[in-house]
Write an enzyme that holds these catalytic residues in place. Structure first.
Site, PDB file in Angstrom:
ATOM      1  CE  LYS A  61      -2.732  -1.196   3.661  1.00 36.53           C
ATOM      2  NZ  LYS A  61      -3.954  -0.667   4.824  1.00 36.53           N
ATOM      3  CE  LYS A  70      -1.910   3.988   5.530  1.00 34.00           C
ATOM      4  NZ  LYS A  70      -3.092   3.448   5.938  1.00 34.00           N
TER       5      LYS A  70
HETATM    6  N1  C2G Z   1     -10.603   6.078  10.116  1.00 31.99           N
HETATM    7  C1  C2G Z   1     -11.292   7.062  10.740  1.00 31.99           C
HETATM    8  N2  C2G Z   1     -11.207   8.262  10.809  1.00 31.99           N
HETATM    9  C2  C2G Z   1      -9.907   8.764  11.103  1.00 31.99           C
HETATM   10  C3  C2G Z   1      -8.826   7.840  10.849  1.00 31.99           C
HETATM   11  C4  C2G Z   1      -9.044   6.573  10.383  1.00 31.99           C
HETATM   12  O1  C2G Z   1     -12.626   6.621  10.770  1.00 31.99           O
HETATM   13  N3  C2G Z   1      -9.465   9.839  11.392  1.00 31.99           N
HETATM   14  C5  C2G Z   1     -10.993   4.889   9.728  1.00 31.99           C
HETATM   15  C6  C2G Z   1     -10.420   4.653   8.261  1.00 31.99           C
HETATM   16  O2  C2G Z   1     -11.366   5.320   7.272  1.00 31.99           O
HETATM   17  C7  C2G Z   1     -10.345   3.263   8.331  1.00 31.99           C
HETATM   18  C8  C2G Z   1      -9.920   2.692   9.661  1.00 31.99           C
HETATM   19  O3  C2G Z   1     -10.323   3.898  10.385  1.00 31.99           O
HETATM   20  O4  C2G Z   1     -11.864   2.558   7.928  1.00 31.99           O
HETATM   21  C9  C2G Z   1      -8.474   2.350   9.569  1.00 31.99           C
HETATM   22  O5  C2G Z   1      -7.884   3.413   8.935  1.00 31.99           O
HETATM   23  P1  C2G Z   1      -6.275   3.044   8.513  1.00 31.99           P
HETATM   24  O6  C2G Z   1      -5.562   2.106   9.182  1.00 31.99           O
HETATM   25  O7  C2G Z   1      -5.680   4.440   7.885  1.00 31.99           O
HETATM   26  O8  C2G Z   1      -6.910   2.216   7.318  1.00 31.99           O
HETATM   27  P2  C2G Z   1      -6.539   1.974   5.686  1.00 31.99           P
HETATM   28  O9  C2G Z   1      -4.909   2.418   5.658  1.00 31.99           O
HETATM   29  O10 C2G Z   1      -7.346   3.112   5.059  1.00 31.99           O
HETATM   30  O11 C2G Z   1      -6.602   0.518   5.416  1.00 31.99           O
HETATM   31  O12 C2G Z   1      -7.784  -2.776   2.477  1.00 31.99           O
HETATM   32  C10 C2G Z   1      -8.083  -1.857   3.265  1.00 31.99           C
HETATM   33  C11 C2G Z   1      -7.099  -1.092   3.764  1.00 31.99           C
HETATM   34  O13 C2G Z   1      -6.420  -2.155   4.598  1.00 31.99           O
HETATM   35  C12 C2G Z   1      -7.507   0.080   4.533  1.00 31.99           C
END
Ligand code: C2G
Length: 136
Positions: A46, A48
């Site tokens: 990703k 990241k």
């Molecule tokens: N999230 C949220 N509010 C934030 C930050 C994050 O609601 N201020 C939510 C994101 O929308 C996501 C979850 O928390 O649903 C996890 O966030 P991340 O760890 O950033 O997830 P991401 O990198 O988007 O991974 O296959 C899909 C990916 O694995 C999603």
């Protein structure tokens, strides 16, 4: 009444209240919440790099009352299989994923719900705020 099973995906690095509020609302949509947690290898896919390794991020998620099970997310392609294997009724994601091809196809397999993100907090902001050097 059958148990309603909910599934969500994410990296959940430097766990913060935006994550917690997502998990809390996702859990409220059913009786059992599964989190598919991005492995370090998948994060590399990703583009990241998480500050905490998978095992620590898993340990922290497992300590949250809203989370019933943590499984590894190591590919983009596993989601339909996850839904079938874990008999998932609803996949939930934050709104930044709304309409994404990475999730919309799941509508054939289960209910798909996007929840509003929590404004004003993100792992990137936490890193900047704490002046943590980007994980090498
Ligand atoms: N999230 C949220 N509010 C934030 C930050 C994050 O609601 N201020 C939510 C994101 O929308 C996501 C979850 O928390 O649903 C996890 O966030 P991340 O760890 O950033 O997830 P991401 O990198 O988007 O991974 O296959 C899909 C990916 O694995 C999603």
């Amino acid at each position: 009444m059958a148990i309603k099973r909910v599934l969500t995906y994410g990296t959940f690095d430097l766990l913060h209240y935006g994550h917690i509020r997502l998990l809390q609302r996702a859990a409220a949509l059913g009786d059992y919440l599964i989190v598919a947690l991005s492995t370090d290898e998948f994060n590399a896919l990703k583009g990241k790099t998480s500050f905490y390794p998978y095992e620590v991020r898993k340990e922290m998620l497992e300590a949250i009352r809203y989370v019933d099970l943590v499984i590894p997310e190591d590919s983009w392609e596993q989601k339909a299989e996850d839904v079938r294997e874990y008999h998932v009724d609803t996949v939930v994601m934050g709104g930044d994923w709304a309409g994404s091809d990475r999730f919309e196809f799941l509508r054939d397999e289960c209910e798909l719900v996007y929840l509003d993100r929590t404004e004003g907090i993100s792992t990137t902001q936490v890193k900047k705020g704490l002046r943590i050097e980007d994980a090498k």
